[in-house]
Design a protein around this motif. Structure first.
Motif, mmCIF file in Angstrom:
data_model
loop_
_atom_site.group_PDB
_atom_site.id
_atom_site.type_symbol
_atom_site.label_atom_id
_atom_site.label_comp_id
_atom_site.label_asym_id
_atom_site.label_seq_id
_atom_site.Cartn_x
_atom_site.Cartn_y
_atom_site.Cartn_z
ATOM 1 N N TYR A 100 0.803 -1.225 0.000
ATOM 2 C CA TYR A 100 0.000 0.000 0.000
ATOM 3 C C TYR A 100 0.839 1.279 0.000
ATOM 4 O O TYR A 100 0.448 2.267 -0.580
ATOM 5 N N ALA A 101 1.995 1.301 0.713
ATOM 6 C CA ALA A 101 2.921 2.437 0.700
ATOM 7 C C ALA A 101 2.227 3.747 1.094
ATOM 8 O O ALA A 101 2.460 4.799 0.495
ATOM 9 N N LEU A 102 1.383 3.709 2.124
ATOM 10 C CA LEU A 102 0.741 4.923 2.618
ATOM 11 C C LEU A 102 1.676 5.665 3.560
ATOM 12 O O LEU A 102 2.524 5.058 4.227
ATOM 13 N N PHE A 103 1.505 6.980 3.648
ATOM 14 C CA PHE A 103 2.298 7.785 4.571
ATOM 15 C C PHE A 103 1.662 7.704 5.959
ATOM 16 O O PHE A 103 0.537 8.180 6.156
ATOM 17 N N PRO A 104 2.355 7.116 6.951
ATOM 18 C CA PRO A 104 1.717 6.896 8.253
ATOM 19 C C PRO A 104 1.411 8.176 9.015
ATOM 20 O O PRO A 104 0.506 8.194 9.863
ATOM 21 N N HIS A 105 2.146 9.278 8.750
ATOM 22 C CA HIS A 105 1.954 10.520 9.505
ATOM 23 C C HIS A 105 0.873 11.410 8.893
ATOM 24 O O HIS A 105 0.555 12.455 9.459
ATOM 25 N N MET A 106 0.310 10.997 7.750
ATOM 26 C CA MET A 106 -0.693 11.807 7.081
ATOM 27 C C MET A 106 -2.093 11.242 7.290
ATOM 28 O O MET A 106 -2.277 10.034 7.420
#
Length: 356
Positions: A100-106
């Motif tokens: 998925y490569a999502l940005f965890p802080h966003m």
């Protein structure tokens, strides 16, 4: 005309022009040929699956289409335009990865809007488009959440929304369901296909799971050892495999060697018959008109819930698998060691040409 973009007003492309055309596509890593001369056309608006075992070349082909790898030889065309030498950001495709490569802080809305931000879309517009994309995947009420607050299936939907919000002509999916448990994966298969139908854009889906490919695909390309060995609809691939590899890899199949083909039909070639096309019979009752029967001994039973696999050993040492409904099994009273006949219609035989 087929409109593949998500918003009205985006250019349309004739349905006669393939979404993707690969010509002689080859990729070598040193002395290893990962992709070996692939020729393929993927149609506008279809759900196309690349199916094959690990190392068969399917993911490398996806990376070549995306521009993450450069071919050693051959070309990649997107809607009639040669994009072989273009960088990934200069191709109107997008990719969803397994992790998925999502940005965890966003937040979710910022994750989805990120690609629009990179493209210079004004803040108000990109937030509106990101919110609409999340609503499309049933996450419109979670705009402020972060990825860690979501389930695996929800994170997969966010990754889809982020890929779709930039309105790609083609969406590439690299085994995006691989990390999900079985029930969630089956649910997401249905949802993913419904989403593709509603959007009308081309999906290219990479998987090693033949059930996924059969469930979702308009057409399937089966890969083996860097080559594309068969392309067709799910029914064509399953019912009429063009060789022993496809017969064995896509579903379960009984492969009878050439010696059996010669003795039964006078044709010295291997052939296959699917387990659900076989019938168990008493040795004296088999051999009706239009059928073929062979005797053997029951060696094992494997309970599957909806059916039971009955394994039958025949004289040449081949094990034949017969799929039997529970009620039919009770009527036959099949037990290991019992002599039976395995019967099939001659029309269900699929001849397998020798592979060179």
């Amino acid at each position: 005309m087929t409109q593949t973009a998500l918003n009205p007003g985006v250019k349309t492309v004739s349905s006669n022009v393939p979404a993707i055309s690969l010509r002689g596509l080859t990729k070598e890593f040193g002395e290893t040929t990962a992709v070996d001369g692939i020729d393929l056309e993927i149609r506008q608006g279809e759900f196309f699956s690349m199916l094959g075992p690990s190392g068969s070349g399917k993911t490398t082909v996806l990376r070549l289409i995306a521009g993450f790898e450069s071919p050693t030889r051959g070309t990649v065309e997107l809607e009639g335009t040669d994009v072989t030498a273009r960088a990934p950001f200069d191709r109107d495709v997008n990719t969803v990865f397994q992790d998925y490569a999502l940005f965890p802080h966003m937040s979710l809305i910022d994750n989805v809007a990120y690609g629009l931000r990179v493209r210079g879309v004004p803040k108000r517009e990109r937030r509106e488009r990101a919110a609409a994309a999340l609503d499309r995947v049933q996450l419109g009420s979670f705009l402020g959440r972060r990825p860690s607050q979501l389930s695996g299936g929800q994170r997969q939907r966010v990754a889809l929304a982020r890929a779709l919000v930039v309105e790609p002509r083609v969406l590439l999916l690299d085994e995006p369901l691989g990390a999900l448990d079985l029930k969630l994966r089956q649910q997401m298969q249905v949802e993913l296909k419904e989403l593709q139908r509603s959007l009308g854009i081309t999906f290219i889906f990479v998987t090693h799971d033949q059930e996924e490919a059969l469930t979702m695909s308009d057409r399937i390309g089966v890969f083996n050892a860097g080559r594309l060995v068969q392309v067709g609809s799910a029914k064509e691939i399953y019912d009429r495999p063009n060789g022993e590899f496809v017969a064995n890899f896509v579903g379960t199949s009984n492969i009878f060697p050439a010696a059996v083909g010669s003795s039964l039909y006078g044709r010295p070639e291997a052939f296959s018959v699917r387990p659900e096309r076989l019938r168990l019979a008493h040795p004296g009752d088999a051999g009706r008109h239009g059928t073929t029967a062979i005797r053997g001994t029951v060696s094992a039973l494997v309970y599957l819930g909806h059916a039971t696999q009955v394994r039958v050993s025949i004289s040449d040492g081949t094990t034949v698998v017969v799929l039997v409904h529970p009620t039919a099994l009770a009527e036959e009273d099949v037990t290991p060691g019992r002599e039976v006949a395995v019967e099939w219609r001659t029309s269900d035989v699929v001849w397998l040409p020798p592979t060179g």
